[in-house]
Motif scaffolding. Structure first.
Motif, PDB file in Angstrom:
ATOM      1  N   UNK A 143      43.353  34.673  41.756  1.00 12.71           N
ATOM      2  CA  UNK A 143      42.841  35.470  40.630  1.00 12.71           C
ATOM      3  C   UNK A 143      43.980  36.280  40.023  1.00 12.71           C
ATOM      4  N   UNK A 144      44.150  36.175  38.720  1.00 12.98           N
ATOM      5  CA  UNK A 144      45.133  36.969  37.994  1.00 12.98           C
ATOM      6  C   UNK A 144      44.386  37.682  36.877  1.00 12.98           C
ATOM      7  N   UNK A 145      44.059  38.938  37.118  1.00 15.73           N
ATOM      8  CA  UNK A 145      43.251  39.731  36.185  1.00 15.73           C
ATOM      9  C   UNK A 145      44.146  40.742  35.488  1.00 15.73           C
ATOM     10  N   UNK A 146      44.044  40.820  34.172  1.00 17.93           N
ATOM     11  CA  UNK A 146      44.954  41.641  33.380  1.00 17.93           C
ATOM     12  C   UNK A 146      44.168  42.697  32.593  1.00 17.93           C
ATOM     13  N   UNK A 147      44.658  43.933  32.647  1.00 19.07           N
ATOM     14  CA  UNK A 147      44.115  45.057  31.882  1.00 19.07           C
ATOM     15  C   UNK A 147      42.639  45.302  32.215  1.00 19.07           C
ATOM     16  N   UNK A 148      41.713  45.010  31.284  1.00 22.10           N
ATOM     17  CA  UNK A 148      40.301  45.320  31.545  1.00 22.10           C
ATOM     18  C   UNK A 148      39.631  44.302  32.465  1.00 22.10           C
ATOM     19  N   UNK A 149      40.290  43.180  32.734  1.00 19.18           N
ATOM     20  CA  UNK A 149      39.714  42.198  33.651  1.00 19.18           C
ATOM     21  C   UNK A 149      39.766  42.737  35.080  1.00 19.18           C
ATOM     22  N   UNK A 150      38.680  42.489  35.828  1.00 19.16           N
ATOM     23  CA  UNK A 150      38.625  42.988  37.202  1.00 19.16           C
ATOM     24  C   UNK A 150      38.597  41.863  38.228  1.00 19.16           C
ATOM     25  N   UNK A 151      37.985  40.741  37.893  1.00 21.76           N
ATOM     26  CA  UNK A 151      37.828  39.687  38.899  1.00 21.76           C
ATOM     27  C   UNK A 151      37.455  38.376  38.225  1.00 21.76           C
ATOM     28  N   UNK A 152      37.652  37.281  38.966  1.00 22.59           N
ATOM     29  CA  UNK A 152      37.265  35.913  38.579  1.00 22.59           C
ATOM     30  C   UNK A 152      38.105  35.360  37.435  1.00 22.59           C
ATOM     31  N   UNK A 153      39.255  35.933  37.172  1.00 18.68           N
ATOM     32  CA  UNK A 153      40.145  35.398  36.136  1.00 18.68           C
ATOM     33  C   UNK A 153      41.205  34.524  36.798  1.00 18.68           C
ATOM     34  N   UNK A 154      41.272  33.275  36.390  1.00 20.18           N
ATOM     35  CA  UNK A 154      42.339  32.386  36.843  1.00 20.18           C
ATOM     36  C   UNK A 154      42.722  31.508  35.664  1.00 20.18           C
ATOM     37  N   UNK A 155      43.988  31.124  35.549  1.00 18.57           N
ATOM     38  CA  UNK A 155      44.387  30.370  34.363  1.00 18.57           C
ATOM     39  C   UNK A 155      43.781  28.975  34.318  1.00 18.57           C
ATOM     40  N   UNK A 156      43.577  28.488  33.104  1.00 19.65           N
ATOM     41  CA  UNK A 156      43.116  27.120  32.907  1.00 19.65           C
ATOM     42  C   UNK A 156      44.274  26.137  32.998  1.00 19.65           C
ATOM     43  N   UNK A 157      43.942  24.877  32.930  1.00 21.24           N
ATOM     44  CA  UNK A 157      44.905  23.795  33.141  1.00 21.24           C
ATOM     45  C   UNK A 157      46.114  23.885  32.200  1.00 21.24           C
ATOM     46  N   UNK A 187      29.184  28.586  37.927  1.00 16.83           N
ATOM     47  CA  UNK A 187      30.435  29.153  37.447  1.00 16.83           C
ATOM     48  C   UNK A 187      30.490  30.647  37.680  1.00 16.83           C
ATOM     49  N   UNK A 188      31.715  31.157  37.729  1.00 16.99           N
ATOM     50  CA  UNK A 188      31.948  32.592  37.883  1.00 16.99           C
ATOM     51  C   UNK A 188      32.650  33.114  36.638  1.00 16.99           C
ATOM     52  N   UNK A 189      31.912  33.695  35.686  1.00 18.58           N
ATOM     53  CA  UNK A 189      32.569  34.270  34.511  1.00 18.58           C
ATOM     54  C   UNK A 189      33.505  35.414  34.906  1.00 18.58           C
ATOM     55  N   UNK A 190      34.557  35.610  34.108  1.00 20.96           N
ATOM     56  CA  UNK A 190      35.460  36.738  34.327  1.00 20.96           C
ATOM     57  C   UNK A 190      34.664  38.033  34.208  1.00 20.96           C
ATOM     58  N   UNK A 191      34.887  38.965  35.144  1.00 23.37           N
ATOM     59  CA  UNK A 191      34.243  40.281  35.111  1.00 23.37           C
ATOM     60  C   UNK A 191      35.195  41.282  34.485  1.00 23.37           C
ATOM     61  N   UNK A 192      34.695  42.047  33.491  1.00 27.55           N
ATOM     62  CA  UNK A 192      35.585  42.882  32.685  1.00 27.55           C
ATOM     63  C   UNK A 192      35.009  44.270  32.468  1.00 27.55           C
ATOM     64  N   UNK A 193      35.907  45.231  32.396  1.00 28.93           N
ATOM     65  CA  UNK A 193      35.588  46.568  31.882  1.00 28.93           C
ATOM     66  C   UNK A 193      35.549  46.476  30.352  1.00 28.93           C
ATOM     67  N   UNK A 194      35.329  47.613  29.712  1.00 30.57           N
ATOM     68  CA  UNK A 194      35.350  47.618  28.245  1.00 30.57           C
ATOM     69  C   UNK A 194      36.763  47.351  27.736  1.00 30.57           C
ATOM     70  N   UNK A 195      36.859  46.709  26.577  1.00 28.86           N
ATOM     71  CA  UNK A 195      38.154  46.375  25.982  1.00 28.86           C
ATOM     72  C   UNK A 195      38.996  47.634  25.829  1.00 28.86           C
ATOM     73  N   UNK A 196      40.273  47.514  26.162  1.00 27.94           N
ATOM     74  CA  UNK A 196      41.188  48.639  26.025  1.00 27.94           C
ATOM     75  C   UNK A 196      41.303  49.497  27.256  1.00 27.94           C
ATOM     76  N   UNK A 197      40.449  49.238  28.269  1.00 30.43           N
ATOM     77  CA  UNK A 197      40.528  50.001  29.511  1.00 30.43           C
ATOM     78  C   UNK A 197      41.395  49.248  30.512  1.00 30.43           C
ATOM     79  N   UNK A 198      41.756  49.915  31.596  1.00 34.55           N
ATOM     80  CA  UNK A 198      42.582  49.299  32.635  1.00 34.55           C
ATOM     81  C   UNK A 198      41.856  49.350  33.970  1.00 34.55           C
ATOM     82  N   UNK A 199      42.103  48.335  34.798  1.00 35.78           N
ATOM     83  CA  UNK A 199      41.531  48.273  36.144  1.00 35.78           C
ATOM     84  C   UNK A 199      42.653  47.994  37.131  1.00 35.78           C
ATOM     85  N   UNK A 200      42.683  48.748  38.236  1.00 34.14           N
ATOM     86  CA  UNK A 200      43.594  48.435  39.336  1.00 34.14           C
ATOM     87  C   UNK A 200      42.763  48.083  40.558  1.00 34.14           C
ATOM     88  N   UNK A 201      43.357  47.305  41.455  1.00 35.06           N
ATOM     89  CA  UNK A 201      42.656  46.818  42.640  1.00 35.06           C
ATOM     90  C   UNK A 201      43.609  46.819  43.826  1.00 35.06           C
TER      91      UNK A 201
END
Length: 302
Positions: free
Chosen positions: A61-75, A265-279
């Motif tokens: 999982x590579x989640x950037x900025x407002x993304x928190x989980x389930x983000x991975x790059x496509x092919x 499927x697991x959609x990307x989980x996100x905070x509101x646009x413009x916010x940041x998430x750390x894990x």
């Protein structure tokens, strides 16, 4: 459900998975720099895990900025890290089905204290954890640290148990205090993962979906879907990335398999646009007299 002590083989497999994860994460986090693509880091880490003789408990999982989980790059994803990104790396490794799960945040944005909030919350959680400790008390320790930094825990994400070939089981470990909750028991393997945000503390589902999991073995008639399912069955019912499937028409095949409720499927989980998430995340084994962190050696400040 009573767990009882883990047998020696299981403990050794948990430790081996943790060792591979630590080595992989410490290399991968150094690769996160402006101009490098998400896909380069994900594929390097996944290849490294396989080269070490271990398996992937889920796609990197590579989640950037407002993304928190389930983000991975496509092919064919050529997205590069930017010089103001906050990047969460979440990696899962298994040895004979026994899982280690850990995460770090690599900050390119200059918001060091948000990263420190989740890291220190994890340290507080590990100090609290042990046999007989209610998970709500661990959540309270997490919440106190994050709010002490002036940030908000992500309230609808939680830590979780891991069992053989199952990356998300009970008990859930909340990121806030809960008055009544289950207690940790010897024999459990648990991933504790505080999320801190400068947003409202709730994530929702985005529109991007690159991670899937098989949920039934129902037969399908479509030729491409059958071909994709043959590959999917090799993933041991663990989550997989769409880009792991070889051959043409895999996108349509996954769509058909979703329609038939063979995969979800697991959609990307996100905070509101413009916010940041750390894990920050570690996996631990609960023993009769304390805990053993299988992924120790990752979360060090630069």
């Amino acid at each position: 459900m009573s767990h009882g002590p883990l047998d020696d083989d299981a403990v050794e497999s948990y430790r081996e998975a943790g060792a591979v994860l630590v080595e992989t994460m410490n290399e991968a986090r150094e690769m996160v720099e402006p101009g490098v693509t998400h896909l380069e880091v994900a594929e390097w880490a996944e290849d490294h895990v396989r080269e070490e003789g271990a398996g992937l408990a889920f796609p990197v999982n590579i989640s950037v900025d407002e993304e928190a989980s389930h983000a991975t790059p496509g092919r064919d994803d050529n997205t590069e890290f930017g010089d103001d990104d906050m990047v969460c790396l979440d990696v899962g490794v298994h040895v004979d089905g026994y899982i280690a799960d850990a995460a770090v945040t690599v900050d390119l944005s200059g918001t060091d204290d948000l990263v420190e909030a989740s890291e220190m919350a994890l340290e507080a959680a590990l100090e609290e954890a042990g046999p007989g400790v209610p998970v709500g008390e661990i959540g309270a320790a997490i919440e106190d640290v994050i709010r002490g930094y002036g940030y908000t825990p992500v309230l609808n994400l939680s830590g979780h148990g891991v069992q053989k070939y199952d990356a998300h089981t009970g008990p859930n470990v909340p990121n806030r205090g809960v008055d009544r909750s289950v207690e940790l028991e010897p024999g459990q393997a648990v991933a504790i993962e505080p999320f801190a945000t400068d947003g409202r503390g709730k994530v929702g589902e985005g529109t991007t979906e690159e991670i899937y999991e098989q949920v039934s073995d129902r037969s399908v008639r479509d030729r491409r879907a059958r071909k994709a399912l043959e590959q999917i069955e090799a993933f041991d019912d663990l989550p997989f990335a769409a880009r792991w499937l070889e051959g043409t028409g895999t996108e349509m095949a996954l769509k058909r398999l979703k329609q038939k409720n063979v995969v979800k499927g697991y959609p990307v989980l996100k905070e509101e646009a413009g916010q940041l998430v750390s894990q920050a995340e570690h996996t631990l084994l609960v023993t009769e007299d304390g805990i053993e962190v299988t992924t120790a050696g990752i979360h060090s400040f630069d």
